[in-house]
Design an enzyme around this catalytic site. Structure first.
Site, short mmCIF file in Angstrom:
data_model
loop_
_atom_site.label_atom_id
_atom_site.label_comp_id
_atom_site.label_asym_id
_atom_site.label_seq_id
_atom_site.Cartn_x
_atom_site.Cartn_y
_atom_site.Cartn_z
CG HIS A 107 36.61 -36.24 157.40
ND1 HIS A 107 35.92 -37.47 157.61
CD2 HIS A 107 37.24 -36.11 158.67
CE1 HIS A 107 35.87 -38.18 158.84
NE2 HIS A 107 36.77 -36.88 159.53
CB CYS A 116 34.43 -38.90 161.92
SG CYS A 116 34.18 -37.33 161.81
CG HIS A 173 40.69 -40.66 161.23
ND1 HIS A 173 39.44 -41.05 160.80
CD2 HIS A 173 40.25 -39.45 161.99
CE1 HIS A 173 38.40 -39.98 161.08
NE2 HIS A 173 39.01 -39.04 161.94
#
Length: 761
Positions: free
Chosen positions: A327, A159, A292
């Site tokens: 995400h 990620c 995040h």
């Protein structure tokens, strides 16, 4: 060194295609999260940020008229790339050196999961076999620019991939390697990672609520975003008005757990501190944090603690825009950087949608509504990946002063201090140098060392074989040296044995009863993160997954940072395994010899294919030498689709910078493998550039893999250190060579990606 500026951005996500639609949805607080429409999965009840366009509609957006096959990951990337290139007015005619660095992890998985058993048992979908890996997606996207890039590579750190692409691009510009870097990431949804995240029990069945006390997990998304970066001077020469500045950045490793963040958020804290330090800014200068903020219990609590450690009681406004997009995993750092830049340039702060209740112990509340008409000068964005790979970037408005502009690099040195391998040769030591094992067939398993020397049996039971090899070679290469400043890994496929186990179980069990361990170990950066965790290394950590130049990209990154004085040591590795299933698949598209693999047969190179190998090699690089140092890396370059003349010019340039000419070379190490097409490229270079120079080969001993080039560098380094090139390593002469001092290593993959590495004593 003048400022690095952003001159173009492009984006596609569940909010829409392009910045205009994205901006409208952000400012009006519209989620892009809803039911899954395109993927044929049993888990359609899980909300996601799926891009509304089908593959055919995506092709229409980019006017796709090519006959070659393409994956959804690449299609999404090309949509965003097209917008970024057009805004920056890049068309390949500028006469400037341009890099393309893309982050992704899924690669062509959405096709592999559809056709996996066809790959194994039929011949109807063979064209998709070579589209599985991450580097293949980047290569397909490069065609959007007509092949005008001068260097391309792929980063796969889960990620944080796209954020790390930004960091590498900035370092390449600072070093003067390129004039412009196009950076970001792309990722499509697949059943593989929907099911993988589901086994970790971190997917919310409702729209996610980052930083809310009652959060229940994340929503997956897909998308792509790219940024065009260059110096102010280059932009001025091109008559391009910049959008904003890249003021600073940082990357560290949490070194705590494969999927969980440490309780005090150490990696996240260090990454933000590095970003502030590199920018010259103070915590109180930051006007907004695009966090995040995944919506998982662990991330949000620990990221909040890390932010509190950095900002104390002066916490700036915080929000997570994953509440809009889901995400987007490897693309997240790019998507959220573009969103941060939109907020910076349009004077607003996006909402943290769904937030209601504060997390106990946090001294802040995220922004719960869109705030308009604000002046933002400095925006920080966080991207944290599995394995504790944590990156932070700071974007600043053009009219702000950056107290400490990024400095030009210093001409530091880079030495190969030591190395260790596990391969189809005798492991760990240098037995292959005098008494090599000569493979008798195209497929050979690695020879395993005694792993009990390196970790406890209970730990070994939880590891796939490639992880064991990587950890053992890391420990051996490090020896008695202190923990390195960086761990940089190359892997074309990652732990593909675990990928296959999860994929077959997912298909056979119809997406039920799946084991999370296989999924966790399938991510490419598992290798580097596990090494970091084992060594307790919080330093820089990155993973490159760019096919046959995966290791070369890692080595380039280490050399860049060492020359700049950013690090003093790095553990650089190349790791790939060959499973029987993947061997069989690649054999269908001509990768392997169907018969004699003796050195004489491979020398003839009169048919396609080579012999395969598994690769696990770690080498320790330092900025100083001692009595045990193997050799010095005197120069290095990577090139994308160079002409024969450009390749020769690059070799001349590397030698000239070291005060050498081609006549000073004692040998050239090449990846000659017996494959007809592969070897033709090497022979052309040798005949045109150095026809009288002895040629070293190594793939007849170590086999072919995406990271086989690591053995080329290793072989050259050992020859220099031992002051001998033995006859069994020489391709065009039978007499050994004593006291070599200068060796050039040439590697290529399908005559697209080339690397040149100069090794000297």
């Amino acid at each position: 060194m003048d400022n690095i500026v952003i001159t173009g951005t492009g984006i596609i996500s569940s909010l829409g295609a392009g910045k205009e639609e994205t901006l409208e949805k952000l400012r009006t607080g519209q989620r892009g999260i809803g039911p899954i429409r395109h993927i044929q999965t049993k888990h359609r009840d899980l909300p996601s940020g799926e891009v509304e366009y089908s593959d055919e509609q995506l092709k229409e957006l980019i006017r796709y008229q090519e006959e070659s096959i393409i994956t959804r990951t690449s299609l999404l990337g090309r949509v965003a790339l097209k917008e970024a290139l057009e805004e920056a007015r890049l068309d390949g005619t500028e006469g400037l050196r341009i890099a393309f660095i893309s982050g992704n992890t899924v690669g062509g998985m959405e096709k592999s999961e559809q056709f996996y058993y066809d790959f194994l048992h039929n011949n109807s979908r063979n064209e998709y076999i070579a589209m599985h890996d991450c580097g293949a997606c980047t290569d397909i996207m490069a065609k959007q620019f007509g092949g005008h890039f001068d260097l391309i590579t792929t980063i796969s750190t889960a990620c944080s991939s796209a954020a790390n692409a930004i960091i590498l691009g900035a370092n390449l510009i600072k070093e003067g390697r390129v004039d412009i870097a196009v950076v970001g990431g792309t990722e499509c949804l697949s059943k593989f990672h929907i099911n993988g995240f589901n086994t970790l029990m971190i997917l919310d069945k409702e729209p996610c609520r980052p930083f809310d006390a009652n959060r229940h997990g994340l929503n997956l998304g897909e998308g792509a975003a790219y940024l065009v970066m260059e110096t102010e001077t280059t932009a001025r020469k091109r008559n391009i008005r910049p959008i904003c500045k890249l003021a600073g950045y940082g990357n560290t490793c949490d070194a705590y757990h494969q999927t969980a963040t440490s309780p005090n958020g150490e990696g996240a804290y260090l990454a933000m501190c590095q970003a502030l330090k590199s920018s010259g800014l103070r915590p109180e200068d930051i006007d907004y944090i695009n966090a995040h903020g995944t919506g998982t219990g662990n991330n949000d609590e620990c990221e909040g603690i890390a932010m509190m450690r950095v900002f104390g009681d002066q916490m700036p406004p915080v929000s997570s825009t994953k509440s809009y997009t889901g995400h987007t995993t490897s693309a997240a750092g790019g998507v959220e950087s573009v969103i941060s830049i939109l907020a910076l340039t349009h004077g607003f702060i996006p909402a943290n949608l769904g937030y209601q209740n504060p997390i106990e112990g946090h001294n802040f509340k995220p922004v719960d509504h869109v705030i308009e008409n604000v002046t933002l000068k400095h925006v920080l964005t966080n991207s944290f990946g599995f394995g504790g790979n944590d990156s932070s970037c700071i974007f600043s408005a053009l009219d702000t002063e950056t107290p400490a502009p990024m400095q030009a690099s210093e001409a530091g040195q880079c030495y190969i201090q030591s190395a260790a391998h596990v391969s189809i040769q005798q492991p760990i030591g240098d037995d292959w140098f005098h008494n090599p094992v000569m493979p008798a067939q195209a497929y050979s398993e690695s020879i395993e060392p005694d792993y009990s020397k390196y970790f406890a049996p209970i730990a070994a039971r939880r590891m796939g074989r490639l992880l064991k090899r990587a950890l053992a070679t890391a420990v051996e290469a490090l020896g008695n040296h202190p923990v390195p400043d960086a761990i940089i890994t190359g892997t074309g496929l990652g732990c593909i044995a675990n990928t296959e186990k999860f994929l077959t179980a997912m298909i056979d069990n119809e997406e039920e009863f799946l084991q999370p361990t296989f999924f966790m170990q399938s991510t490419h950066n598992t290798i580097g993160s596990q090494v970091a965790q084992h060594l307790k290394c919080h330093g820089y950590n990155s993973t490159y997954s760019h096919r046959g130049t995966s290791f070369d990209s890692s080595l380039l990154d280490a050399c860049l940072q060492m020359r700049a004085g950013a690090i003093g040591s790095a553990l650089v590795g190349g790791h790939d395994e060959m499973t029987p299933a993947y061997f069989e698949m690649l054999g269908k598209i001509g990768y392997w010899k169907a018969g004699d693999v003796s050195p004489d047969a491979l020398r003839r190179a009169d048919s396609p294919g080579s012999l395969s190998g598994s690769c696990s090699l770690n080498m320790l690089l330092t900025d100083h030498s001692d009595a045990d140092t193997l050799c010095r890396i005197a120069g290095m370059d990577m090139l994308y689709q160079p002409s024969d003349e450009e390749l020769r010019a690059a070799a001349d340039r590397i030698l000239h910078q070291a005060g050498l000419t081609v006549k000073d070379l004692d040998a050239v190490v090449t990846g000659l493998s017996g494959d007809r097409d592969n070897d033709t490229v090497y022979r052309t270079f040798l005949q045109q550039y150095c026809p009288e120079t002895p040629v070293v080969w190594y793939k007849h001993l170590f086999g072919e893999s995406f990271c086989a080039s690591a053995f080329g560098v290793y072989a050259g380094a050992v020859c220099l250190h031992k002051k001998l090139i033995p006859s069994h390593l020489l391709y065009n002469t039978s007499e050994g060579i004593s006291n070599p001092k200068h060796i050039l290593v040439h590697n290529h993959f399908q005559n697209k990606d080339h690397s040149l590495i100069l090794l000297t004593l």
